[in-house]
Design an enzyme around this catalytic site. Structure first.
Site, PDB file in Angstrom:
ATOM      1  N   ASN A 173       6.488 -11.376  -4.057  1.00 12.21           N
ATOM      2  CA  ASN A 173       5.600 -12.503  -3.744  1.00 12.21           C
ATOM      3  C   ASN A 173       5.076 -13.197  -4.995  1.00 12.21           C
ATOM      4  OD1 ASN A 173       3.922 -10.022  -4.041  1.00 12.21           O
ATOM      5  ND2 ASN A 173       2.229 -11.412  -3.637  1.00 12.21           N
ATOM      6  N   HIS A 184      10.454  -6.440  -0.812  1.00 14.99           N
ATOM      7  CA  HIS A 184       9.177  -6.341  -1.505  1.00 14.99           C
ATOM      8  C   HIS A 184       8.023  -6.054  -0.552  1.00 14.99           C
ATOM      9  CE1 HIS A 184       6.253  -6.894  -4.657  1.00 14.99           C
ATOM     10  NE2 HIS A 184       5.581  -7.703  -3.870  1.00 14.99           N
ATOM     11  N   ARG A 206      -4.182 -11.229   4.304  1.00 14.23           N
ATOM     12  CA  ARG A 206      -3.522 -12.007   3.259  1.00 14.23           C
ATOM     13  C   ARG A 206      -3.365 -13.478   3.637  1.00 14.23           C
ATOM     14  NH1 ARG A 206      -1.299  -8.738  -0.828  1.00 14.23           N
ATOM     15  NH2 ARG A 206      -0.737  -6.606  -0.262  1.00 14.23           N
TER      16      ARG A 206
END
Length: 456
Positions: free
Chosen positions: A195, A247, A326
């Site tokens: 990210n 990820h 998030r």
């Protein structure tokens, strides 16, 4: 060795003829400070290093060699200890930077969203695969990891799981070093996107300012080329038909529930139904069709899979839901891990994305003091988080540090589905460096994202 009273030399002050770089990992790392793998061990003093061959030049035939990559590692290590950041162009001139990044980008952009690492890509009965998590510009720990695991080779493959830059002081050197390994061994080294390989994160967490500080009037050019390279990084891999790595983690189906358009209003954006009950797991076909070449993966619209893969987190609560903490990606529970493993007919999910700062805010999930956690242990297999930046973050506002270990995972034949964990401590001492971002004001775990500024 330089004495404390001697000023650091500049690249121009080096003797015109320098000895050739070592040709093996053992020779190279005999001169590099070593990380301790035991909390009771004392740091091993670093003997004098040979001077690297600088400035870096591009091979006449355009083919990188192990000697070339060795010299690059030696050069970056030496420069981090002896030169100021602004002197990096005298070590890695812009034309050489351009050749390296362009060569690597051409390779990366040709790879699919999900790279299959199997017999067709050189995975054999004697191969091992090393999976590495976030490294965040901690160059010296990456150098140690490469020595500890053994350099990439015909029978030793590496999968790096993203977040090469930001927060640490040597994100650019770290990224360029890994690109060099990719160019040298394109079918043995696989670089996935994290990210932080985005315009938004690099503008907040230091990488953009790092590049501008190091390359001055050429900084915008160097930063732009890095962003273009980030767009080409694949999103995920399947190793040996048994292990999915990415990820952040898993992703939703991109099947849309059409929204009604008001009469007279053309081009109204169709968005996914926000009802969490409408969420379902995506397929490999959907992952392969997603558009990854976006600087900041969207949190709304029709192309949500890249954001899910890069930003999602596991939960101890069953179900699939929006990651409200998030503001992008998903939260998924053990039931979803079980379903995903069955759907892909695999045994392991290996993801990264969460360091000790993030994990201390996540009740029910293990901490990151050893560099890895087993988050879900279900009937069909396991979900693992691996984090490879020890003593993270490099710059921390609090007096007490996490002092976490980093870790990497070794996958061995024949099935590559039984992880072997290797934890390691940070290389000490770190060279002195100034931060390239306001770490006291930045939220360490990427919360409170400014979604409006992520729009591209």
């Amino acid at each position: 060795m330089l004495s404390a009273s001697e000023p650091p030399p500049t690249a121009a002050s080096l003797p015109p003829a320098t000895p050739p770089p070592p040709s093996s990992d053992e020779d190279f790392f005999s001169s590099v400070s070593v990380a301790s793998t035991s909390s009771t061990s004392s740091p091993i003093p670093s003997p004098p290093q040979p001077h690297p061959q600088i400035p870096i030049t591009w091979p006449e035939d355009g083919t990188l060699t192990l000697d070339w990559v060795n010299n690059l590692m030696l050069t970056f290590d030496w420069a981090s200890k002896n030169l100021s950041p602004s002197e990096l162009p005298s070590v890695m001139p812009v034309p050489i930077f351009d050749r390296l990044v362009l060569t690597a980008s051409k390779i990366l952009h040709k790879e699919p969203n999900c790279v299959h690492i199997d017999s067709g890509s050189g995975l054999g009965p004697d191969s091992t695969v090393v999976v590495v998590g976030d490294v965040h510009g901690q160059l010296h720990d990456v150098l140690f990891l490469l020595r500890d695991a053994g350099f990439p080779s015909d029978d030793r493959l590496f999968v790096f799981n993203g977040d090469y830059v930001d927060r640490g002081a040597w994100g650019l050197e770290t990224f360029l070093l890994l690109l060099a390994w990719k160019v040298f061994m394109p079918n043995r080294v696989f670089l996935l996107r994290g990210n932080h390989e985005s315009k938004y994160c690099t503008s907040v967490y230091g990488f953009e300012k790092e590049v501008l500080a190091k390359y001055a009037e050429n900084g915008k050019h160097v930063y732009r080329k890095c962003l273009m390279c980030f767009e080409g990084l694949p999103l995920a891999s399947i190793i040996g038909g048994s292990v999915y790595t990415a990820h952040g983690g898993i992703f939703r189906s991109s099947a849309l529930i059409p929204a009604k358009r008001a009469k007279g209003k053309k081009n109204r954006k169709i968005v996914l139904n926000p009802d969490p009950s409408a969420l379902s797991l995506g397929s490999m076909e959907e992952l392969l069709k997603a558009r990854r070449s976006v600087l900041d993966p969207p949190w709304e619209g029709t192309n949500l899979i890249p954001g899910d893969v890069l930003w999602s987190d596991p939960s101890m609560k069953d179900g699939l839901s929006p990651n409200k903490e998030r503001g992008i990606g998903l939260l998924w529970g053990p039931d979803c891990t079980e379903d995903f493993l069955k759907k892909l007919n695999i045994k392991l999910i290996i993801r990264s994305h969460e360091g000790p700062d993030a994990r201390e805010k996540r009740p029910g999930l293990g901490g990151m003091d050893q560099g890895y956690t087993i988050d879900h242990d279900v009937e069909s297999g396991k979900l693992i988080t691996v984090f490879s930046a020890p003593d993270y973050p490099q710059f921390q506002a609090t007096e007490d540090r996490y002092r976490n270990k980093g870790a990497y995972i070794i996958l061995e034949p024949p099935n590559f589905d039984i992880p072997v964990f290797r934890s390691f401590e940070a290389v000490t001492p770190r060279p002195k460096a100034n931060p390239f971002y306001d770490f006291e004001d930045c939220v360490d775990s990427d919360e409170e994202l400014d979604l409006a500024s992520m729009a591209t």
